[in-house]
Design a protein around this motif. Sequence first.
Motif, PDB file in Angstrom:
ATOM      1  N   UNK A  65     -17.735 -19.248  -3.975  1.00  0.00           N
ATOM      2  CA  UNK A  65     -18.907 -18.438  -3.593  1.00  0.00           C
ATOM      3  C   UNK A  65     -18.663 -16.933  -3.598  1.00  0.00           C
ATOM      4  N   UNK A  66     -17.592 -16.485  -4.242  1.00  0.00           N
ATOM      5  CA  UNK A  66     -17.334 -15.044  -4.360  1.00  0.00           C
ATOM      6  C   UNK A  66     -17.897 -14.537  -5.692  1.00  0.00           C
ATOM      7  N   UNK A  67     -18.971 -15.152  -6.133  1.00  0.00           N
ATOM      8  CA  UNK A  67     -19.567 -14.869  -7.427  1.00  0.00           C
ATOM      9  C   UNK A  67     -20.861 -14.063  -7.279  1.00  0.00           C
ATOM     10  N   UNK A  68     -21.398 -13.660  -8.394  1.00  0.00           N
ATOM     11  CA  UNK A  68     -22.569 -12.783  -8.363  1.00  0.00           C
ATOM     12  C   UNK A  68     -23.820 -13.496  -7.870  1.00  0.00           C
ATOM     13  N   UNK A  69     -23.985 -14.753  -8.200  1.00  0.00           N
ATOM     14  CA  UNK A  69     -25.190 -15.476  -7.766  1.00  0.00           C
ATOM     15  C   UNK A  69     -25.220 -15.636  -6.247  1.00  0.00           C
ATOM     16  N   UNK A  70     -24.068 -15.994  -5.655  1.00  0.00           N
ATOM     17  CA  UNK A  70     -24.013 -16.136  -4.205  1.00  0.00           C
ATOM     18  C   UNK A  70     -24.207 -14.780  -3.529  1.00  0.00           C
ATOM     19  N   UNK A  71     -23.685 -13.716  -4.139  1.00  0.00           N
ATOM     20  CA  UNK A  71     -23.862 -12.373  -3.579  1.00  0.00           C
ATOM     21  C   UNK A  71     -25.337 -11.988  -3.528  1.00  0.00           C
ATOM     22  N   UNK A  72     -26.049 -12.256  -4.612  1.00  0.00           N
ATOM     23  CA  UNK A  72     -27.483 -11.944  -4.641  1.00  0.00           C
ATOM     24  C   UNK A  72     -28.228 -12.801  -3.626  1.00  0.00           C
ATOM     25  N   UNK A  73     -27.872 -14.091  -3.544  1.00  0.00           N
ATOM     26  CA  UNK A  73     -28.513 -14.971  -2.571  1.00  0.00           C
ATOM     27  C   UNK A  73     -28.266 -14.495  -1.139  1.00  0.00           C
ATOM     28  N   UNK A  74     -27.077 -13.963  -0.885  1.00  0.00           N
ATOM     29  CA  UNK A  74     -26.730 -13.518   0.467  1.00  0.00           C
ATOM     30  C   UNK A  74     -27.645 -12.407   0.953  1.00  0.00           C
ATOM     31  N   UNK A  75     -28.058 -11.520   0.053  1.00  0.00           N
ATOM     32  CA  UNK A  75     -28.844 -10.359   0.458  1.00  0.00           C
ATOM     33  C   UNK A  75     -30.271 -10.392  -0.083  1.00  0.00           C
ATOM     34  N   UNK A  76     -30.667 -11.552  -0.592  1.00  0.00           N
ATOM     35  CA  UNK A  76     -32.063 -11.783  -0.933  1.00  0.00           C
ATOM     36  C   UNK A  76     -32.521 -11.302  -2.282  1.00  0.00           C
ATOM     37  N   UNK A  77     -31.791 -10.366  -2.870  1.00  0.00           N
ATOM     38  CA  UNK A  77     -32.187  -9.798  -4.156  1.00  0.00           C
ATOM     39  C   UNK A  77     -31.082  -8.894  -4.668  1.00  0.00           C
ATOM     40  N   UNK A 123     -23.766 -16.684 -19.571  1.00  0.00           N
ATOM     41  CA  UNK A 123     -23.108 -15.399 -19.773  1.00  0.00           C
ATOM     42  C   UNK A 123     -24.132 -14.269 -19.823  1.00  0.00           C
ATOM     43  N   UNK A 124     -25.255 -14.516 -20.479  1.00  0.00           N
ATOM     44  CA  UNK A 124     -26.292 -13.489 -20.568  1.00  0.00           C
ATOM     45  C   UNK A 124     -26.785 -13.050 -19.203  1.00  0.00           C
ATOM     46  N   UNK A 125     -26.999 -14.019 -18.303  1.00  0.00           N
ATOM     47  CA  UNK A 125     -27.427 -13.671 -16.952  1.00  0.00           C
ATOM     48  C   UNK A 125     -26.370 -12.896 -16.202  1.00  0.00           C
ATOM     49  N   UNK A 126     -25.117 -13.305 -16.367  1.00  0.00           N
ATOM     50  CA  UNK A 126     -23.992 -12.639 -15.713  1.00  0.00           C
ATOM     51  C   UNK A 126     -23.875 -11.194 -16.203  1.00  0.00           C
ATOM     52  N   UNK A 127     -23.949 -11.024 -17.492  1.00  0.00           N
ATOM     53  CA  UNK A 127     -23.793  -9.691 -18.077  1.00  0.00           C
ATOM     54  C   UNK A 127     -24.945  -8.776 -17.672  1.00  0.00           C
TER      55      UNK A 127
END
Length: 319
Positions: free
Chosen positions: A68-80, A121-125
């Motif tokens: 969970x140290x990834x970008x998706x979890x980070x965005x989920x943590x702060x709502x946007x 990858x596209x979403x990540x980038x």
Amino acid sequence: MDETTARGTEPQRYAVDLFAFWHPSVWGLETVADIKELGARDPRRLWDRLLTLVTDSGVQAIEVTFAPFDWRTAVAAYGSLSGLLAELDARGLAIVSGYLPSLEDPVALLPENRASLLEAVGGYVDFLAAVGATALVGSAPLRGTRGAITASFVDLATASRLAVPFHEIGAICQRAGIRFALHTESHSQMWTARDIDLFMLATDPFYVGLCPDAAHIVLGGGDPVAIAAKHSDRLVTAHWKDATGPMSWDLPIDKSIHVAHREFCRVPGEGIVDWAAWAAVMKSAGLLDPVLLEIDAIDTPVESIRRAIRHLDGVLATV
């Protein structure tokens, strides 16, 4: 010691790969699975604690990595995305790069699975570009165990086959203004000095760069300074980690191999890497702002990062 370094009057900036905080005891938990469960159940609680640990360690930036140290979890943590950026800004932090774990999975790289991989990858980038990061980093899949009944070989054909998805990922990164770099992970198909030469030959420098990890190169019997200097035109970012010396090529290579590496890894200044020479190569490549630390998952990450910074402040003041 004064924080002023070779950059002049500005303090030296440091970043850290979030893998440094992967040890369960840091979280008061029993297993890595418990960390993942916490991230899925309560991402805000996990990321608030994670960013506090990061700021306490003295770094100014991060490389996002495995869930969970990834970008998706980070965005989920702060709502946007905007919520995440506001939290980072409030803490004086930035995201400089991201690690792509799926490249280690040979199944994900198969032609029939390529579309799904490239979409992810596209979403990540797009995320990395939006937060002002500069690099996406990934390792090749693991080698097969030497001497196994069914032998596998890392040869020109292997490198040429893997170059196809690597080029496709590199092209996606280029279109978003992000650079893609291959990481020199121990016991992966791009580990030894010869492996690195092979993959640098097989890939197009316009789209695929290099992220040398000083410790992993040492573990493979290579000279990290010589390798970084040899491929200085391909350097995109670098992981600053130390090691005690080479490790065996004959260990069984399975999912536990990454844990076996930890016995040999150290924070910068506590192994055999010539950090002054390494820093000189990185300075020539423009990769000192920030210095990207990688600390293996241990139960004292904050203290370890602080020790690394103290040592490297002294080194960088002379480069």
